[in-house]
Design an enzyme around this catalytic site. Sequence first.
Site, PDB file in Angstrom:
ATOM      1  N   HIS A   1       3.403  -3.270   1.636  1.00 34.26           N
ATOM      2  CA  HIS A   1       3.021  -3.076   3.043  1.00 34.26           C
ATOM      3  C   HIS A   1       2.185  -1.798   3.118  1.00 34.26           C
ATOM      4  O   HIS A   1       2.429  -0.853   2.355  1.00 34.26           O
ATOM      5  CB  HIS A   1       4.252  -2.849   3.944  1.00 34.26           C
TER       6      HIS A   1
ATOM      7  N   CYS B   1       9.836   2.344   7.608  1.00 37.83           N
ATOM      8  CA  CYS B   1      10.214   0.914   7.703  1.00 37.83           C
ATOM      9  C   CYS B   1      11.348   0.691   8.691  1.00 37.83           C
ATOM     10  O   CYS B   1      11.480  -0.400   9.245  1.00 37.83           O
ATOM     11  CB  CYS B   1      10.692   0.398   6.361  1.00 37.83           C
TER      12      CYS B   1
END
Length: 266
Positions: free
Chosen positions: A165, A260
Site C-alpha cells: 500500500h 494503517c
Amino acid sequence: MGNSTVLMSSPEYFKVEYSINPWMIEGIKVDLELAKQQWENLKSTIENAGASVHVVPPHEQYPDLVFTANSGIVKDDKVLIANFKYEERQGEEDIYSKWFSENGYAVSRIPSEFKFEGRGDAFVLGEYLIGSYGMRSDKEALLYIADEFGLTPKIVELVDPKFYHLDTCFQQLPTDNRDAIFYPKAFKDESLSEFADLFNLIPVSEADANRLACNAVVINNTVIFPSEDIDTIQTVKDLGLTAVVANVSEFLKSGGACQCLVITLK
Ligand code: ARG
C-alpha cells in the site's frame, strides 16, 4: 491543538489467521492483550496530539477491520468505500458503509471491477488525488475517484509486495515545505518523479522501511512512529516537528502500523 477527527476500530478480534501480504505468517501468534494495550496507547497518543477519535465496533469475522485506513477515501462529507482485493476483507465494506452513513456521510461505491483499498493507497491533497496502484488498488479506481471528486490524479506504481500500500512506503509530513518520507525501492520509478513537483522527497533506509517508518501517522504537528528503533525519527525532529513513538509491534505481524490503524476524517 488542531481540531482533526480520525476513525479507528478496536482490536478485540485482531489476529493473523490468513495471509494476504508477506508480513502475515499464517499461524503466527498475536499477543492479544499486548495488541489491545498498544492500540489504546496509540489512541491516547493521537488524542494527546489534538485529534478526536471515533471507533467502529469490531467484528469477530473480520480481524483486519482494525486497519481502518483501508475503509475508503473521505472528502468533506463524502466517502467512497473500498473494494477490497481479497475476499477475506470484502465483508468489511458493508460495516464501513454502515458506519459512514450512520455518521452523516454521503456514501458511494466505485465500480466493483475496480479494486481500491482506501487511505492505504490514496489521499486528497488540495486539488490533487495522490495515489498508488499495482498491488491492492487498480489504476482505474484512482482515475474514477479523481473524476468523482474533481481532483487531478497524481499516481504512481508500487512494485515490492512487502510494501503493498502507498502508506507502507510514503508519508507526507506537516511542514510548509511539504516534506515527505518515502522508500524508493517500493516504487517502479524509484525517483518518484510524478511527486517531485508536489513534495520535497526524503528517502528512508531499507532498515527504516522494514520497520514501517513510513507508516507513521501525522496528527497536526505530531508524527507518531511505530517503533523507537527508526533513524527517520531524528530526521523528522530536525524538521522542527514533534516526533513520538507508539509501539504497535503486534500489528506489524499483519503488515500494518500506525497509519494503517487510522483514517483521518477531517
Ligand atoms: N493485514 C492487512 C492487509 O493485508 C493490513 C492492512 C494494512 N493497512 C494499510 N493501510 N497499509 O490488508
